[in-house]
Design a protein around this motif. Sequence first.
Motif, PDB file in Angstrom:
ATOM      1  N   PRO A 118     -38.937  21.949  66.164  1.00  0.00           N
ATOM      2  CA  PRO A 118     -37.916  22.675  65.404  1.00  0.00           C
ATOM      3  C   PRO A 118     -38.556  23.404  64.219  1.00  0.00           C
ATOM      4  N   PRO A 119     -37.873  24.402  63.604  1.00  0.00           N
ATOM      5  CA  PRO A 119     -36.579  24.927  64.013  1.00  0.00           C
ATOM      6  C   PRO A 119     -36.721  25.896  65.183  1.00  0.00           C
ATOM      7  N   SER A 120     -35.605  26.396  65.662  1.00  0.00           N
ATOM      8  CA  SER A 120     -35.621  27.383  66.736  1.00  0.00           C
ATOM      9  C   SER A 120     -35.852  28.770  66.164  1.00  0.00           C
ATOM     10  N   GLN A 121     -36.272  29.676  67.036  1.00  0.00           N
ATOM     11  CA  GLN A 121     -36.397  31.064  66.591  1.00  0.00           C
ATOM     12  C   GLN A 121     -35.051  31.598  66.119  1.00  0.00           C
ATOM     13  N   LYS A 122     -33.974  31.157  66.754  1.00  0.00           N
ATOM     14  CA  LYS A 122     -32.634  31.584  66.344  1.00  0.00           C
ATOM     15  C   LYS A 122     -32.354  31.177  64.898  1.00  0.00           C
ATOM     16  N   ASP A 123     -32.710  29.937  64.540  1.00  0.00           N
ATOM     17  CA  ASP A 123     -32.518  29.483  63.170  1.00  0.00           C
ATOM     18  C   ASP A 123     -33.267  30.370  62.183  1.00  0.00           C
ATOM     19  N   VAL A 124     -34.483  30.738  62.540  1.00  0.00           N
ATOM     20  CA  VAL A 124     -35.323  31.541  61.660  1.00  0.00           C
ATOM     21  C   VAL A 124     -34.817  32.967  61.562  1.00  0.00           C
ATOM     22  N   ILE A 125     -34.596  33.575  62.687  1.00  0.00           N
ATOM     23  CA  ILE A 125     -34.332  35.006  62.701  1.00  0.00           C
ATOM     24  C   ILE A 125     -32.980  35.352  62.099  1.00  0.00           C
ATOM     25  N   GLU A 126     -32.048  34.413  62.165  1.00  0.00           N
ATOM     26  CA  GLU A 126     -30.709  34.711  61.668  1.00  0.00           C
ATOM     27  C   GLU A 126     -30.628  34.752  60.147  1.00  0.00           C
ATOM     28  N   ILE A 127     -31.630  34.197  59.433  1.00  0.00           N
ATOM     29  CA  ILE A 127     -31.580  34.273  57.971  1.00  0.00           C
ATOM     30  C   ILE A 127     -32.521  35.330  57.404  1.00  0.00           C
ATOM     31  N   LEU A 128     -33.258  36.017  58.284  1.00  0.00           N
ATOM     32  CA  LEU A 128     -34.116  37.094  57.796  1.00  0.00           C
ATOM     33  C   LEU A 128     -33.283  38.305  57.406  1.00  0.00           C
ATOM     34  N   ARG A 129     -33.721  38.968  56.346  1.00  0.00           N
ATOM     35  CA  ARG A 129     -32.995  40.103  55.782  1.00  0.00           C
ATOM     36  C   ARG A 129     -33.598  41.424  56.259  1.00  0.00           C
ATOM     37  N   PRO A 130     -32.874  42.511  56.140  1.00  0.00           N
ATOM     38  CA  PRO A 130     -33.486  43.816  56.420  1.00  0.00           C
ATOM     39  C   PRO A 130     -34.751  43.995  55.577  1.00  0.00           C
ATOM     40  N   GLY A 131     -35.829  44.421  56.230  1.00  0.00           N
ATOM     41  CA  GLY A 131     -37.101  44.593  55.543  1.00  0.00           C
ATOM     42  C   GLY A 131     -38.025  43.403  55.632  1.00  0.00           C
ATOM     43  N   ASP A 132     -37.471  42.237  56.013  1.00  0.00           N
ATOM     44  CA  ASP A 132     -38.337  41.086  56.260  1.00  0.00           C
ATOM     45  C   ASP A 132     -39.081  41.275  57.583  1.00  0.00           C
ATOM     46  N   VAL A 133     -40.128  40.477  57.789  1.00  0.00           N
ATOM     47  CA  VAL A 133     -40.987  40.620  58.960  1.00  0.00           C
ATOM     48  C   VAL A 133     -40.951  39.346  59.789  1.00  0.00           C
ATOM     49  N   LEU A 134     -40.627  39.487  61.062  1.00  0.00           N
ATOM     50  CA  LEU A 134     -40.813  38.396  62.022  1.00  0.00           C
ATOM     51  C   LEU A 134     -42.146  38.635  62.701  1.00  0.00           C
ATOM     52  N   THR A 135     -43.123  37.778  62.401  1.00  0.00           N
ATOM     53  CA  THR A 135     -44.416  37.914  63.053  1.00  0.00           C
ATOM     54  C   THR A 135     -44.443  37.070  64.325  1.00  0.00           C
ATOM     55  N   HIS A 136     -45.423  37.284  65.190  1.00  0.00           N
ATOM     56  CA  HIS A 136     -45.470  36.673  66.521  1.00  0.00           C
ATOM     57  C   HIS A 136     -44.192  37.019  67.301  1.00  0.00           C
ATOM     58  N   CYS A 137     -43.758  38.273  67.161  1.00  0.00           N
ATOM     59  CA  CYS A 137     -42.447  38.670  67.695  1.00  0.00           C
ATOM     60  C   CYS A 137     -42.409  38.696  69.220  1.00  0.00           C
ATOM     61  N   PHE A 138     -43.570  38.776  69.887  1.00  0.00           N
ATOM     62  CA  PHE A 138     -43.629  38.767  71.355  1.00  0.00           C
ATOM     63  C   PHE A 138     -44.324  37.486  71.829  1.00  0.00           C
ATOM     64  N   ARG A 139     -44.023  36.380  71.149  1.00  0.00           N
ATOM     65  CA  ARG A 139     -44.720  35.131  71.446  1.00  0.00           C
ATOM     66  C   ARG A 139     -44.245  34.547  72.787  1.00  0.00           C
ATOM     67  N   PRO A 140     -45.016  33.620  73.354  1.00  0.00           N
ATOM     68  CA  PRO A 140     -44.609  32.971  74.600  1.00  0.00           C
ATOM     69  C   PRO A 140     -43.623  31.829  74.322  1.00  0.00           C
ATOM     70  N   TRP A 141     -43.162  31.191  75.399  1.00  0.00           N
ATOM     71  CA  TRP A 141     -42.376  29.975  75.257  1.00  0.00           C
ATOM     72  C   TRP A 141     -43.236  28.889  74.621  1.00  0.00           C
ATOM     73  N   PRO A 142     -42.712  28.030  73.732  1.00  0.00           N
ATOM     74  CA  PRO A 142     -41.333  27.988  73.269  1.00  0.00           C
ATOM     75  C   PRO A 142     -41.068  28.977  72.133  1.00  0.00           C
ATOM     76  N   ASN A 143     -39.815  29.193  71.849  1.00  0.00           N
ATOM     77  CA  ASN A 143     -39.392  30.156  70.830  1.00  0.00           C
ATOM     78  C   ASN A 143     -39.767  31.587  71.192  1.00  0.00           C
ATOM     79  N   ALA A 144     -39.752  31.887  72.486  1.00  0.00           N
ATOM     80  CA  ALA A 144     -39.963  33.259  72.943  1.00  0.00           C
ATOM     81  C   ALA A 144     -38.727  34.101  72.621  1.00  0.00           C
TER      82      ALA A 144
END
Length: 382
Positions: A201-227
């Motif tokens: 944990p946490p899930s990618q969903k948990d992470v991505i849902e609190i990111l704001r415009p202009g923030d960066v999600l790195t490893h955005c094309f990562r493999p499973w888990p959290n793909a």
Amino acid sequence: MVDLILRGGRVLDPAAGLDAVTDVAFEDGKIAAVGPDLAQSAGTEIRDVSGKIVTPGLIDLHTHVYWGGTSLGVDAPTIAKRSGTTTFVDAGSAGAGNFPGFRAHVIERTEPRILAYVNISYAGIFGFSKNVMVGECGDMRLVNPDECMAAAKANKDLVVGIKCRIGAKAGGASGIAPLQLAIEVADMLDLPVMAHIDSRPPSQKDVIEILRPGDVLTHCFRPWPNAPVDANRNVRAEVLAAKERGVYFDIGHGQGGFSFASCRAMVAEGILPDAISSDVHVLCVEGPAHDLLAVMSKFLALGMDLNDVVRCVTENPAKIIRRPELGGLAAGTPGDATVIELRDETVEHTDVVGEKLTGSQRLACVGTVIGGKWWSDGAEPA
């Protein structure tokens, strides 16, 4: 006086919409002009780059270059000579506790530019090797927002954001809490956050849902888990929503952050990365990431247009770190440029899960201009 002219190359500057055979001139450490048959002065150095590609200085948005001060750091000049990278953005190698050493012993002594995200963890990434792997956010006693804020303020000329690595490896039982604190610090400083996610944990969903415009999600094309895609190769709803609201997607290849399968599924839905980056560190510098040009070559093999690839290492990352002057070749901007060659060679590319992809072309560094001077000829990877 014009100090240097790159003569007759194919100049690709996506920020200016330019793709043409022309010249680039440098004067007093800055771009002087871009155009055909530029006049030289007495003493001007002329570099014939006909048949080569000239781009704005390449920006690697995700690197680890605190060499000697962290266990994962690599030497920026060595990587720069073979990859043409003129700006390294260090992605949280240092936290408040060791940022002064990073600045004094590496950043200020290195000719390629180094900017940095400050790690929300006071210790930075301190336990990272083949035999030792201790996540810096696994102990919440190290996650001190006041210390992080003070370090960012003290180094505001270099700091481009706050970095947080969470997941089972990087954060252990801390869950989403370190990222929440990183966002609080970033809010106070009007800075973006770069978020790393590994295993749950946490899930990618948990992470991505609190990111704001202009923030960066790195490893955005990562493999499973959290793909970013589900078992049917459909892009997850929260990923689409994040893209729509202005979260930036960064590749961050590294040792575990990039999968051909996830990439194909995302691109099939029309989702290209905003930034292509290497996440180069001690465990991936000899493969599978190698360096920025190697990762760019993988995207060419996946069918991405060369102009789009160059945009993802020039104009886009410059916008993400709010340094637009670094992303193009406009007159008066810092005099950085990269000269590369597109070679017709058979190359076997590998992603982080071991999938192979054969490409027919490879990008290689011919030379690098930093501060208006020819800094180095290109070097082949070891």
